[in-house]
Design a protein around this motif. Structure first.
Motif, PDB file in Angstrom:
ATOM      1  N   GLU A   1       0.833  -1.209   0.000  1.00 44.16           N
ATOM      2  CA  GLU A   1       0.000   0.000   0.000  1.00 44.16           C
ATOM      3  C   GLU A   1       0.865   1.255   0.000  1.00 44.16           C
ATOM      4  OE1 GLU A   1      -3.341   2.591   0.121  1.00 44.16           O
ATOM      5  OE2 GLU A   1      -2.968   0.596  -0.659  1.00 44.16           O
ATOM      6  N   VAL A   2       1.928   1.254   0.786  1.00 43.34           N
ATOM      7  CA  VAL A   2       2.839   2.393   0.806  1.00 43.34           C
ATOM      8  C   VAL A   2       3.504   2.539  -0.564  1.00 43.34           C
ATOM      9  CG1 VAL A   2       4.952   3.333   1.827  1.00 43.34           C
ATOM     10  CG2 VAL A   2       3.160   2.382   3.293  1.00 43.34           C
ATOM     11  N   ALA A   3       3.905   1.424  -1.190  1.00 36.97           N
ATOM     12  CA  ALA A   3       4.514   1.484  -2.526  1.00 36.97           C
ATOM     13  C   ALA A   3       3.555   2.116  -3.525  1.00 36.97           C
ATOM     14  CB  ALA A   3       4.914   0.080  -2.981  1.00 36.97           C
ATOM     15  N   ARG A   4       2.287   1.751  -3.446  1.00 36.50           N
ATOM     16  CA  ARG A   4       1.281   2.326  -4.350  1.00 36.50           C
ATOM     17  C   ARG A   4       1.163   3.833  -4.127  1.00 36.50           C
ATOM     18  NH1 ARG A   4      -3.626   4.080  -4.239  1.00 36.50           N
ATOM     19  NH2 ARG A   4      -4.040   3.541  -2.074  1.00 36.50           N
ATOM     20  N   LEU A   5       1.096   4.242  -2.872  1.00 35.45           N
ATOM     21  CA  LEU A   5       0.970   5.671  -2.553  1.00 35.45           C
ATOM     22  C   LEU A   5       2.206   6.456  -2.983  1.00 35.45           C
ATOM     23  CD1 LEU A   5      -0.670   5.335   0.959  1.00 35.45           C
ATOM     24  CD2 LEU A   5      -1.781   6.128  -1.152  1.00 35.45           C
ATOM     25  N   LEU A   6       3.377   5.866  -2.807  1.00 32.41           N
ATOM     26  CA  LEU A   6       4.600   6.533  -3.244  1.00 32.41           C
ATOM     27  C   LEU A   6       4.605   6.729  -4.756  1.00 32.41           C
ATOM     28  CD1 LEU A   6       7.220   4.691  -1.004  1.00 32.41           C
ATOM     29  CD2 LEU A   6       6.447   7.066  -0.774  1.00 32.41           C
ATOM     30  N   ALA A   7       4.214   5.694  -5.479  1.00 36.03           N
ATOM     31  CA  ALA A   7       4.159   5.795  -6.947  1.00 36.03           C
ATOM     32  C   ALA A   7       3.178   6.885  -7.371  1.00 36.03           C
ATOM     33  CB  ALA A   7       3.788   4.449  -7.561  1.00 36.03           C
ATOM     34  N   GLU A   8       2.011   6.920  -6.719  1.00 35.72           N
ATOM     35  CA  GLU A   8       1.012   7.952  -7.044  1.00 35.72           C
ATOM     36  C   GLU A   8       1.541   9.354  -6.769  1.00 35.72           C
ATOM     37  OE1 GLU A   8      -2.612   7.103  -4.937  1.00 35.72           O
ATOM     38  OE2 GLU A   8      -3.030   5.324  -6.150  1.00 35.72           O
ATOM     39  N   ALA A   9       2.418   9.482  -5.771  1.00 34.36           N
ATOM     40  CA  ALA A   9       2.973  10.784  -5.400  1.00 34.36           C
ATOM     41  C   ALA A   9       4.200  11.143  -6.233  1.00 34.36           C
ATOM     42  CB  ALA A   9       3.330  10.794  -3.917  1.00 34.36           C
ATOM     43  N   GLY A  10       4.586  10.255  -7.145  1.00 34.11           N
ATOM     44  CA  GLY A  10       5.730  10.532  -8.008  1.00 34.11           C
ATOM     45  C   GLY A  10       7.078  10.288  -7.359  1.00 34.11           C
ATOM     46  N   VAL A  11       7.092   9.511  -6.286  1.00 35.30           N
ATOM     47  CA  VAL A  11       8.344   9.195  -5.605  1.00 35.30           C
ATOM     48  C   VAL A  11       9.065   8.108  -6.390  1.00 35.30           C
ATOM     49  CG1 VAL A  11       9.347   8.268  -3.469  1.00 35.30           C
ATOM     50  CG2 VAL A  11       7.427   9.873  -3.372  1.00 35.30           C
ATOM     51  N   ARG A  12      10.356   8.311  -6.630  1.00 36.39           N
ATOM     52  CA  ARG A  12      11.106   7.348  -7.432  1.00 36.39           C
ATOM     53  C   ARG A  12      11.684   6.204  -6.608  1.00 36.39           C
ATOM     54  NH1 ARG A  12      14.623  11.265 -11.038  1.00 36.39           N
ATOM     55  NH2 ARG A  12      15.934   9.435 -11.053  1.00 36.39           N
ATOM     56  N   GLY A  13      11.887   6.430  -5.317  1.00 36.98           N
ATOM     57  CA  GLY A  13      12.421   5.366  -4.462  1.00 36.98           C
ATOM     58  C   GLY A  13      11.405   4.252  -4.307  1.00 36.98           C
ATOM     59  N   GLU A  14      11.887   3.027  -4.251  1.00 38.34           N
ATOM     60  CA  GLU A  14      10.997   1.869  -4.164  1.00 38.34           C
ATOM     61  C   GLU A  14      11.048   1.236  -2.779  1.00 38.34           C
ATOM     62  OE1 GLU A  14      12.015  -0.823  -7.302  1.00 38.34           O
ATOM     63  OE2 GLU A  14      11.431   0.595  -8.853  1.00 38.34           O
ATOM     64  N   VAL A  15       9.941   0.660  -2.382  1.00 35.35           N
ATOM     65  CA  VAL A  15       9.881  -0.061  -1.116  1.00 35.35           C
ATOM     66  C   VAL A  15      10.820  -1.259  -1.190  1.00 35.35           C
ATOM     67  CG1 VAL A  15       8.398  -1.459   0.389  1.00 35.35           C
ATOM     68  CG2 VAL A  15       7.542   0.697  -0.559  1.00 35.35           C
ATOM     69  N   ARG A  16      11.554  -1.430  -0.115  1.00 36.52           N
ATOM     70  CA  ARG A  16      12.516  -2.522  -0.043  1.00 36.52           C
ATOM     71  C   ARG A  16      12.155  -3.384   1.162  1.00 36.52           C
ATOM     72  NH1 ARG A  16      18.954  -1.332   0.226  1.00 36.52           N
ATOM     73  NH2 ARG A  16      19.596  -3.393   0.916  1.00 36.52           N
ATOM     74  N   GLU A  17      12.064  -4.688   0.954  1.00 42.39           N
ATOM     75  CA  GLU A  17      11.780  -5.603   2.047  1.00 42.39           C
ATOM     76  C   GLU A  17      13.108  -6.095   2.619  1.00 42.39           C
ATOM     77  OE1 GLU A  17       8.876  -9.331   3.175  1.00 42.39           O
ATOM     78  OE2 GLU A  17       8.739  -8.415   1.197  1.00 42.39           O
ATOM     79  N   LEU A  18      13.250  -5.946   3.929  1.00 41.02           N
ATOM     80  CA  LEU A  18      14.480  -6.346   4.607  1.00 41.02           C
ATOM     81  C   LEU A  18      14.353  -7.775   5.132  1.00 41.02           C
ATOM     82  CD1 LEU A  18      15.042  -3.052   6.639  1.00 41.02           C
ATOM     83  CD2 LEU A  18      16.156  -3.735   4.497  1.00 41.02           C
ATOM     84  N   PRO A  19      15.462  -8.501   5.219  1.00 44.59           N
ATOM     85  CA  PRO A  19      15.399  -9.879   5.703  1.00 44.59           C
ATOM     86  C   PRO A  19      15.029  -9.979   7.180  1.00 44.59           C
ATOM     87  CG  PRO A  19      17.681  -9.243   5.251  1.00 44.59           C
ATOM     88  CD  PRO A  19      16.799  -8.122   4.784  1.00 44.59           C
ATOM     89  N   ASP A  20      15.420  -8.980   7.961  1.00 46.67           N
ATOM     90  CA  ASP A  20      15.130  -8.983   9.394  1.00 46.67           C
ATOM     91  C   ASP A  20      14.288  -7.767   9.746  1.00 46.67           C
ATOM     92  OD1 ASP A  20      16.678 -11.321  10.047  1.00 46.67           O
ATOM     93  OD2 ASP A  20      18.482 -10.092   9.792  1.00 46.67           O
ATOM     94  N   SER A  21      13.664  -7.816  10.899  1.00 45.36           N
ATOM     95  CA  SER A  21      12.856  -6.706  11.381  1.00 45.36           C
ATOM     96  C   SER A  21      13.720  -5.459  11.566  1.00 45.36           C
ATOM     97  CB  SER A  21      12.201  -7.076  12.715  1.00 45.36           C
ATOM     98  OG  SER A  21      11.511  -5.972  13.237  1.00 45.36           O
ATOM     99  N   ALA A  22      13.150  -4.329  11.261  1.00 38.01           N
ATOM    100  CA  ALA A  22      13.838  -3.047  11.442  1.00 38.01           C
ATOM    101  C   ALA A  22      13.007  -2.185  12.385  1.00 38.01           C
ATOM    102  CB  ALA A  22      14.062  -2.368  10.101  1.00 38.01           C
ATOM    103  N   ARG A  23      12.652  -2.741  13.538  1.00 34.04           N
ATOM    104  CA  ARG A  23      11.829  -2.023  14.514  1.00 34.04           C
ATOM    105  C   ARG A  23      12.573  -0.872  15.176  1.00 34.04           C
ATOM    106  NH1 ARG A  23       6.924  -4.181  15.854  1.00 34.04           N
ATOM    107  NH2 ARG A  23       6.531  -6.264  15.081  1.00 34.04           N
ATOM    108  N   THR A  24      13.892  -0.849  15.053  1.00 28.64           N
ATOM    109  CA  THR A  24      14.685   0.253  15.604  1.00 28.64           C
ATOM    110  C   THR A  24      15.523   0.872  14.493  1.00 28.64           C
ATOM    111  OG1 THR A  24      16.622  -1.082  16.160  1.00 28.64           O
ATOM    112  CG2 THR A  24      14.861  -0.961  17.830  1.00 28.64           C
ATOM    113  N   ALA A  25      15.919   2.120  14.730  1.00 31.01           N
ATOM    114  CA  ALA A  25      16.771   2.795  13.748  1.00 31.01           C
ATOM    115  C   ALA A  25      18.100   2.069  13.598  1.00 31.01           C
ATOM    116  CB  ALA A  25      16.991   4.250  14.166  1.00 31.01           C
ATOM    117  N   ALA A  26      18.649   1.584  14.704  1.00 27.08           N
ATOM    118  CA  ALA A  26      19.931   0.877  14.642  1.00 27.08           C
ATOM    119  C   ALA A  26      19.821  -0.389  13.793  1.00 27.08           C
ATOM    120  CB  ALA A  26      20.412   0.539  16.048  1.00 27.08           C
TER     121      ALA A  26
END
Length: 166
Positions: free
Chosen positions: A11-36
């Motif tokens: 859903e976020v990828a769809r909204l980004l595309a609609e907004a003209g954002v060129r960056g793509e959603v990337r799925e990470l292998p592990d959880s990224a619940r923290t900035a670190a």
């Protein structure tokens, strides 16, 4: 390439595309619940991670996008808003107002618009990484683009965390 509709971040990828954002959603292998955790997986400084933190301001949500190297100064944010206090939202409050779980809250894609403050510290980085609606998904953007996407207000919202990388 937009992920299929049922994958995390679609859903976020769809909204980004609609907004003209060129960056793509990337799925990470592990959880990224923290900035670190996000920074380690992406190989970027922790300061380039845009933490999406939701606060409860007298029953209304406030989204603060802060540098992963910063801790939100709640009394300073309250003074900035002219309110007695801002409180960290509960996980249920976050889900109710964003439709997303803590640890994966995207700057966009909420059921209703949420007032947003964007940490001026994020302007130091050419590329900023933000959550894409799930703890395993992120997308690249820029400080200016975050402000545009969220209709956010630039603000000094935090102080450097001890031991955080710049």
């Amino acid at each position: 390439m937009t992920p299929p509709a049922r994958t995390p971040g679609a859903e976020v990828a769809r909204l980004l595309a609609e907004a003209g954002v060129r960056g793509e959603v990337r799925e990470l292998p592990d959880s990224a619940r923290t900035a670190a955790a996000a920074a380690a997986q992406l190989g970027v400084p922790v300061g380039a991670i845009a933490n999406s933190l939701v606060f409860d301001v007298d029953g209304s949500p406030l989204l603060v996008l802060t540098s992963g190297a910063h801790r939100v100064d709640q009394p300073a944010v309250a003074r900035l808003l002219g309110v007695p206090r801002v409180e960290r939202a509960t996980p249920d409050f976050v889900r109710e107002h964003t439709g997303q779980a803590v640890g994966g809250v995207s700057p966009i894609g909420h059921p209703e618009p949420i007032g947003t403050l964007v940490d001026v510290e994020l302007a130091r980085f050419d590329t900023v990484w933000a959550a894409a609606g799930h703890p395993h998904t992120v997308f690249p953007t820029s400080y200016d683009e975050l402000i545009r996407l969220t209709d956010g207000t630039p603000a000094e919202v935090g102080t450097a965390q001890q031991g955080a990388l710049p």
